[in-house]
Motif scaffolding. Structure first.
Motif, PDB file in Angstrom:
ATOM      1  N   GLN A 271      70.056  57.603   5.357  1.00 52.28           N
ATOM      2  CA  GLN A 271      70.880  58.571   5.857  1.00 52.28           C
ATOM      3  C   GLN A 271      71.155  59.692   6.501  1.00 52.28           C
ATOM      4  O   GLN A 271      71.681  59.505   7.488  1.00 52.28           O
ATOM      5  N   GLU A 272      70.286  59.750   6.969  1.00 51.97           N
ATOM      6  CA  GLU A 272      70.045  61.837   7.730  1.00 51.97           C
ATOM      7  C   GLU A 272      69.924  60.769   9.417  1.00 51.97           C
ATOM      8  O   GLU A 272      71.093  61.363  10.363  1.00 51.97           O
ATOM      9  N   SER A 273      69.010  59.792   9.369  1.00 56.94           N
ATOM     10  CA  SER A 273      69.293  59.520  11.309  1.00 56.94           C
ATOM     11  C   SER A 273      70.734  58.467  10.861  1.00 56.94           C
ATOM     12  O   SER A 273      70.825  58.420  12.251  1.00 56.94           O
ATOM     13  N   MET A 274      71.304  57.885   9.755  1.00 57.25           N
ATOM     14  CA  MET A 274      72.528  56.810  10.331  1.00 57.25           C
ATOM     15  C   MET A 274      73.659  57.881  10.963  1.00 57.25           C
ATOM     16  O   MET A 274      74.509  57.947  11.706  1.00 57.25           O
TER      17      MET A 274
ATOM     18  N   CYS B 230      74.217  47.451  15.925  1.00 56.68           N
ATOM     19  CA  CYS B 230      74.422  47.179  15.103  1.00 56.68           C
ATOM     20  C   CYS B 230      76.528  46.926  15.001  1.00 56.68           C
ATOM     21  O   CYS B 230      77.469  46.052  13.906  1.00 56.68           O
ATOM     22  N   ILE B 231      76.870  48.735  15.795  1.00 56.59           N
ATOM     23  CA  ILE B 231      77.993  49.094  15.297  1.00 56.59           C
ATOM     24  C   ILE B 231      78.925  47.632  16.376  1.00 56.59           C
ATOM     25  O   ILE B 231      80.200  47.139  16.009  1.00 56.59           O
ATOM     26  N   GLY B 232      78.102  47.393  17.264  1.00 55.92           N
ATOM     27  CA  GLY B 232      78.783  46.679  18.745  1.00 55.92           C
ATOM     28  C   GLY B 232      78.878  45.281  18.327  1.00 55.92           C
ATOM     29  O   GLY B 232      80.212  44.416  18.530  1.00 55.92           O
TER      30      GLY B 232
ATOM     31  N   VAL C 237      77.362  57.379  11.659  1.00 54.15           N
ATOM     32  CA  VAL C 237      76.932  56.283  10.654  1.00 54.15           C
ATOM     33  C   VAL C 237      77.036  57.122   9.251  1.00 54.15           C
ATOM     34  O   VAL C 237      75.931  57.402   9.292  1.00 54.15           O
ATOM     35  N   THR C 238      78.030  57.228   8.540  1.00 57.00           N
ATOM     36  CA  THR C 238      77.623  57.778   6.843  1.00 57.00           C
ATOM     37  C   THR C 238      77.637  56.270   5.821  1.00 57.00           C
ATOM     38  O   THR C 238      78.394  56.056   5.631  1.00 57.00           O
TER      39      THR C 238
END
Length: 438
Positions: free
Chosen positions: A167-170, A365-367, A175-176
């Protein structure tokens, strides 16, 4: 250099499979990674040694746990457990393995002691395993499953730490997600490990296995005959031993410090006179003999991870991979998981790998249009991949430390290879499916 990670992991894997001592194999892999990144041998060695300090606390805790385990065995309380199992389990090989998998699973969540229970529980059971002709590779698979699957799927104990790390790394990379969403994203990948365990228990290692002459090993120094184990009775020493164990578990859970917990337990064993002071040297020596190798391996694995981090080898590998992955989500997920597998086999730690992979995976991943939950599934699975099967992972070193107490269990061929085949393959497949379905 992108190839540095791949080549160094191949060096580690090949040398380990050739039965070269895992410490030498990791040293060779670390020096290979450094030299391939333009460092001199001396500079590479300096990077490796400087990174060893990161695992000093872990190594010390393992040594103290080994001594505490020997002290507990000296008290004779494990004889009662083994005697009970001898009477109840008899020739129930499959049930025995499943019970061990269940106990190991509790060590990650309900009673978060990680591998601390292994040197206490497993060595006294080795005589039972041999009598039942139980394949120790099945036990290694059960232990590794219990050390890994719960933290992958359940956000409790060590699982909460793992999910919070994701969670913290994302979040750091834009990304939340909630912990609940991360846990949901990892249920399918974790289910792959359940499939792997069932295959190992009911198919691969179901048949009886007798040790060969070449696997004669040696008697456990503090072992007892089966007859004595069956007739063992509870006494005051056992009661004080239980107090020491409970105190150790409480300190580990409350202060989250395994060194302090193991030291407190060991001290209580002497204070309660469960172990005479005159046997102090022997207890510590036997503890070092049991857990010394795993401690040194963890130290050197920390050094190897430092070489990969300082030379930015992992970043180079992901950057190089991203140039060829195209726009297909299926192919992108496959490549990212493959990168995670290679990196984690080398570093040997899921928790340490996640922040590195998240920084590299999230933009890709977003791309590529992956959903946040699919991204979490990829990061969590890629981080967990390789933990089973890695010569430098405590998920394999822990089981070996217990199963090889009598010198009859090989770390690579009896722990790493079976756990790699039964857990990494289904974890890879189910993680890949999760990335495409979420």
């Amino acid at each position: 250099m992108a190839l540095a990670v791949i080549v160094s992991v191949l060096v580690l894997t090949i040398l380990s499979l050739l039965r070269v001592n895992v410490i030498i194999a990791i040293l060779a892999a670390g020096l290979t990674a450094g030299v391939m990144n333009g460092q001199s041998i001396m500079d590479s060695l300096d990077l490796l040694v400087s990174g060893m300090g990161d695992q000093a606390s872990v190594a010390l805790s393992y040594i103290l746990l080994g001594a505490f385990a020997v002290a507990i065995t000296h008290s004779g309380i494990t004889s009662i457990l083994v005697g009970y199992l001898l009477r109840v389990l008899k020739d129930m090989r499959t049930f025995t393995v499943l019970v061990i998998a269940s106990i190991a699973s509790l060590s990650q969540n309900a009673i978060p002691v990680h591998i601390a229970f292994i040197p206490i529980l497993i060595p006294p059971l080795l005589q039972l395993f041999d009598r039942m002709k139980l394949d120790r590779r099945a036990v290694a698979s059960a232990l590794t499953f219990g050390l890994k699957a719960p933290y992958v799927m359940l956000p409790i104990g060590f699982g909460l730490i793992f999910h919070q790390t994701i969670q913290e790394s994302m979040d750091t990379n834009g990304v939340t997600l909630t912990i609940r969403e991360i846990a949901q994203s990892l249920l399918l990948p974790g289910s792959g490990m359940i499939v792997g365990l069932l295959v190992a228990v009911f198919v691969t290692y179901r048949k009886p296995r007798e040790l060969k002459e070449s696997e004669a090993g040696h008697d456990i120094r503090f072992g007892e005959s089966l007859e004595k184990l069956k007739s063992a009775k509870f006494n005051s020493k056992h009661g004080f031993t239980l107090v020491a164990i409970v105190v150790t578990l409480f300190i580990q859970a409350y202060y989250e410090n395994l060194v302090l917990a193991a030291l407190a337990g060991l001290v209580l064993m002497f204070v309660f006179k469960i172990v005479p002071f005159r046997l102090g040297d022997r207890v510590v020596t036997d503890g070092i003999a049991m857990m010394g190798t795993i401690a040194f391996v963890m130290l050197i694995a920390g050094g190897y991870a430092n070489v990969l981090t300082e030379t930015e080898s992992v970043t180079a590998l992901v950057d190089a991979s991203s140039e060829y992955i195209g726009s297909s989500q299926a192919f992108i997920a496959f490549v990212l998981l493959l990168v995670g597998l290679v990196v984690t086999i080398g570093i040997g730690s899921s928790f340490a790998t996640v922040p590195i992979l998240a920084a590299l995976f999230v933009p890709i991943c977003i791309g590529a249009g992956f959903s946040p939950m699919a991204t979490a599934a990829l990061i969590g699975t890629a981080g967990a991949l390789g933990d089973a099967g890695s010569p430098a992972s405590d998920s394999t070193l822990g089981p070996t430390s217990g199963l090889n107490a009598d010198g009859r269990h090989h770390h690579i061929w009896d722990t790493c290879v079976p756990t790699f085949l039964h857990f990494n393959i289904p974890l890879f497949i189910f993680g890949w499916l999760a990335a495409l379905m979420l």
